[in-house]
Scaffold this motif. Sequence first.
Motif, PDB file in Angstrom:
ATOM      1  N   SER A 259       0.821  -1.204   0.000  1.00  0.00           N
ATOM      2  CA  SER A 259       0.000   0.000   0.000  1.00  0.00           C
ATOM      3  C   SER A 259       0.862   1.264   0.000  1.00  0.00           C
ATOM      4  O   SER A 259       0.634   2.188  -0.795  1.00  0.00           O
ATOM      5  CB  SER A 259      -0.922  -0.013   1.229  1.00  0.00           C
ATOM      6  OG  SER A 259      -1.574   1.217   1.390  1.00  0.00           O
ATOM      7  N   ASP A 260       1.850   1.311   0.872  1.00  0.00           N
ATOM      8  CA  ASP A 260       2.694   2.504   0.985  1.00  0.00           C
ATOM      9  C   ASP A 260       3.576   2.704  -0.246  1.00  0.00           C
ATOM     10  O   ASP A 260       3.791   3.835  -0.694  1.00  0.00           O
ATOM     11  CB  ASP A 260       3.574   2.407   2.241  1.00  0.00           C
ATOM     12  CG  ASP A 260       2.763   2.502   3.524  1.00  0.00           C
ATOM     13  OD1 ASP A 260       1.659   3.072   3.486  1.00  0.00           O
ATOM     14  OD2 ASP A 260       3.236   2.002   4.564  1.00  0.00           O
ATOM     15  N   TYR A 261       4.077   1.613  -0.797  1.00  0.00           N
ATOM     16  CA  TYR A 261       4.909   1.676  -2.001  1.00  0.00           C
ATOM     17  C   TYR A 261       4.088   2.207  -3.179  1.00  0.00           C
ATOM     18  O   TYR A 261       4.513   3.125  -3.903  1.00  0.00           O
ATOM     19  CB  TYR A 261       5.455   0.270  -2.290  1.00  0.00           C
ATOM     20  CG  TYR A 261       6.180   0.100  -3.607  1.00  0.00           C
ATOM     21  CD1 TYR A 261       7.220   0.945  -3.984  1.00  0.00           C
ATOM     22  CD2 TYR A 261       5.828  -0.941  -4.471  1.00  0.00           C
ATOM     23  CE1 TYR A 261       7.893   0.755  -5.195  1.00  0.00           C
ATOM     24  CE2 TYR A 261       6.496  -1.144  -5.663  1.00  0.00           C
ATOM     25  CZ  TYR A 261       7.528  -0.286  -6.029  1.00  0.00           C
ATOM     26  OH  TYR A 261       8.191  -0.479  -7.218  1.00  0.00           O
ATOM     27  N   LEU A 262       2.889   1.655  -3.377  1.00  0.00           N
ATOM     28  CA  LEU A 262       2.051   2.098  -4.486  1.00  0.00           C
ATOM     29  C   LEU A 262       1.600   3.543  -4.294  1.00  0.00           C
ATOM     30  O   LEU A 262       1.483   4.300  -5.268  1.00  0.00           O
ATOM     31  CB  LEU A 262       0.829   1.188  -4.636  1.00  0.00           C
ATOM     32  CG  LEU A 262       1.110  -0.282  -4.968  1.00  0.00           C
ATOM     33  CD1 LEU A 262      -0.192  -1.006  -5.279  1.00  0.00           C
ATOM     34  CD2 LEU A 262       2.076  -0.420  -6.132  1.00  0.00           C
ATOM     35  N   ASP A 263       1.365   3.938  -3.058  1.00  0.00           N
ATOM     36  CA  ASP A 263       0.989   5.320  -2.771  1.00  0.00           C
ATOM     37  C   ASP A 263       2.110   6.262  -3.205  1.00  0.00           C
ATOM     38  O   ASP A 263       1.864   7.307  -3.811  1.00  0.00           O
ATOM     39  CB  ASP A 263       0.686   5.483  -1.277  1.00  0.00           C
ATOM     40  CG  ASP A 263      -0.120   6.742  -1.004  1.00  0.00           C
ATOM     41  OD1 ASP A 263      -1.073   7.019  -1.751  1.00  0.00           O
ATOM     42  OD2 ASP A 263       0.210   7.456  -0.047  1.00  0.00           O
ATOM     43  N   ASN A 264       3.344   5.891  -2.905  1.00  0.00           N
ATOM     44  CA  ASN A 264       4.490   6.686  -3.351  1.00  0.00           C
ATOM     45  C   ASN A 264       4.566   6.740  -4.871  1.00  0.00           C
ATOM     46  O   ASN A 264       4.795   7.799  -5.460  1.00  0.00           O
ATOM     47  CB  ASN A 264       5.796   6.098  -2.799  1.00  0.00           C
ATOM     48  CG  ASN A 264       6.165   6.678  -1.446  1.00  0.00           C
ATOM     49  OD1 ASN A 264       5.289   7.095  -0.694  1.00  0.00           O
ATOM     50  ND2 ASN A 264       7.443   6.700  -1.131  1.00  0.00           N
ATOM     51  N   LEU A 265       4.389   5.594  -5.515  1.00  0.00           N
ATOM     52  CA  LEU A 265       4.466   5.555  -6.980  1.00  0.00           C
ATOM     53  C   LEU A 265       3.400   6.444  -7.614  1.00  0.00           C
ATOM     54  O   LEU A 265       3.656   7.124  -8.611  1.00  0.00           O
ATOM     55  CB  LEU A 265       4.297   4.124  -7.489  1.00  0.00           C
ATOM     56  CG  LEU A 265       5.441   3.145  -7.255  1.00  0.00           C
ATOM     57  CD1 LEU A 265       5.125   1.805  -7.913  1.00  0.00           C
ATOM     58  CD2 LEU A 265       6.769   3.679  -7.792  1.00  0.00           C
ATOM     59  N   CYS A 266       2.195   6.440  -7.033  1.00  0.00           N
ATOM     60  CA  CYS A 266       1.111   7.249  -7.602  1.00  0.00           C
ATOM     61  C   CYS A 266       1.268   8.725  -7.263  1.00  0.00           C
ATOM     62  O   CYS A 266       1.060   9.590  -8.116  1.00  0.00           O
ATOM     63  CB  CYS A 266      -0.244   6.739  -7.102  1.00  0.00           C
ATOM     64  SG  CYS A 266      -0.658   5.081  -7.676  1.00  0.00           S
ATOM     65  N   ASP A 267       1.642   9.043  -6.027  1.00  0.00           N
ATOM     66  CA  ASP A 267       1.801  10.440  -5.610  1.00  0.00           C
ATOM     67  C   ASP A 267       2.917  11.137  -6.376  1.00  0.00           C
ATOM     68  O   ASP A 267       2.832  12.317  -6.683  1.00  0.00           O
ATOM     69  CB  ASP A 267       2.116  10.516  -4.111  1.00  0.00           C
ATOM     70  CG  ASP A 267       0.855  10.476  -3.264  1.00  0.00           C
ATOM     71  OD1 ASP A 267      -0.245  10.674  -3.820  1.00  0.00           O
ATOM     72  OD2 ASP A 267       0.962  10.245  -2.052  1.00  0.00           O
TER      73      ASP A 267
END
Length: 354
Positions: A84-92
Amino acid sequence: MKIPKTSWTLMYNVYKQVIPAVHEFLDEWRKRAETIPNSELRTQAIMSIESKAFHCEGGAIYALLAGSHFRSAARFIVAYQTISDYLDNLCDRSTSLDPEDFSTLHQSMLDALTPGASCKNYYEHRNDQDDGGYLAALVQTCQACVKSFPSYSAVQEENLLLAGLYCDLQVHKHVKKEERVPRLTSWFDSHKKALPPMAWYEFSASAGSTLGIFCLTAYSASHSALKPEEAALIKNGYFPWVQGLHILMDYFIDQEEDREGGDLNFCFYYKNEEEMLKRMEHFFKQAERSLRKLPDNRFHRLINNGLIAIYLADDKVKNDRELKNKGKRLIRSGGAPTLFFYLNGWIYRRRSGT
C-alpha cells in the motif's frame, strides 16, 4: 497470547511483541528493496519503508488477535501495508496520470488477498518496469500467509470488498486534478444507498484504510471455524466509521502540508473547521457504537482511542498551535484512554525519531 483489554496491557504488547516483529520484517523488505534494478522504483520502495514504518507498526497491532499465528499475521500485515505505501508513493510521485496505470498497479493488492492468483506485470502501463520481483514477492508473501490461516476462506469476500474500495479510491484520487472530484462524487453516488448519511469525502476517507482487512485476516488466523456472517459483522464494525476516522485523522494533521503542495485533502471540503471537528467527533462516537457489537470489543475500542492519539502525537500537531488546540478537543472526546495513548505515542516518536 491473551488479547489485551486495557491500555497498559495493550501498550506492553505493542512494545514487547509488535514493534520488534514489524522492524524485523521491514528490515527484510528494505534489503530486498535495495536490490531493485530500476532506480526510480528502488527510490520509492526504500522511501516508503523509511517514511511510513509507523503505518506497519499501527496495523500490526491486529496481529495480537491472531493467537499462535501472531508472527504470520504480523508478516502478512507488514507485507500488505508495504504494498500500500509503495504504491501510494508511486502514484503520488508519478509522472503518469493514467487511471489504467493506477488500476493495474493496485491489482496487486487484490491478488495479495487471493491465494493462488498469478502475479501480473503490475507496471504494464508505465515506463519504469524492472523491480527485480519486489512487488511480486510482497504479493506472494501475503498469499502464503493467508493460505495458512484456518478460516481465511470465511473472510476473503469481505477482504476483497474492502480492498476493492481502497483500490478504486487510489485510482480516482490520483488522476488529473480537474477529474478527481467529479470521479469521486460519481463513485460515491453509486454507493451511497448502502451507507449511513455522510458526504462524498467522508466515504472516500472510509475507503482509504486497511484496518478492516487486517482485523478480518487476524481473526481468520486464530479461529478454526469462523463463519461468513461473523466476518460480515467484523467488516461492519470497521467500515465505515473506524476506517473513516483513521483516514480523516491522517488528513487532519496533513492540512498545511497539502495546502502548500496543492494536494487533495478531504478535510478541505467541510464548510468550516467547526463542522469538521463535529463530524470527526461523530465518526469517533459512531465507531465506538459499531465496535461494541464485535467480539473482544474492549480491544477494538482501545484501537479507536489510539487512532486519535497516535496522529495527534505527530510533530506536525506539536509545531502548529492552531492544530494543537483543535487536537485537544478531539483528545477530550476520547477520554482517559486517548490521553494515555497520546502520551505514549508522543514519547515513542521522540525516542524513535519518527
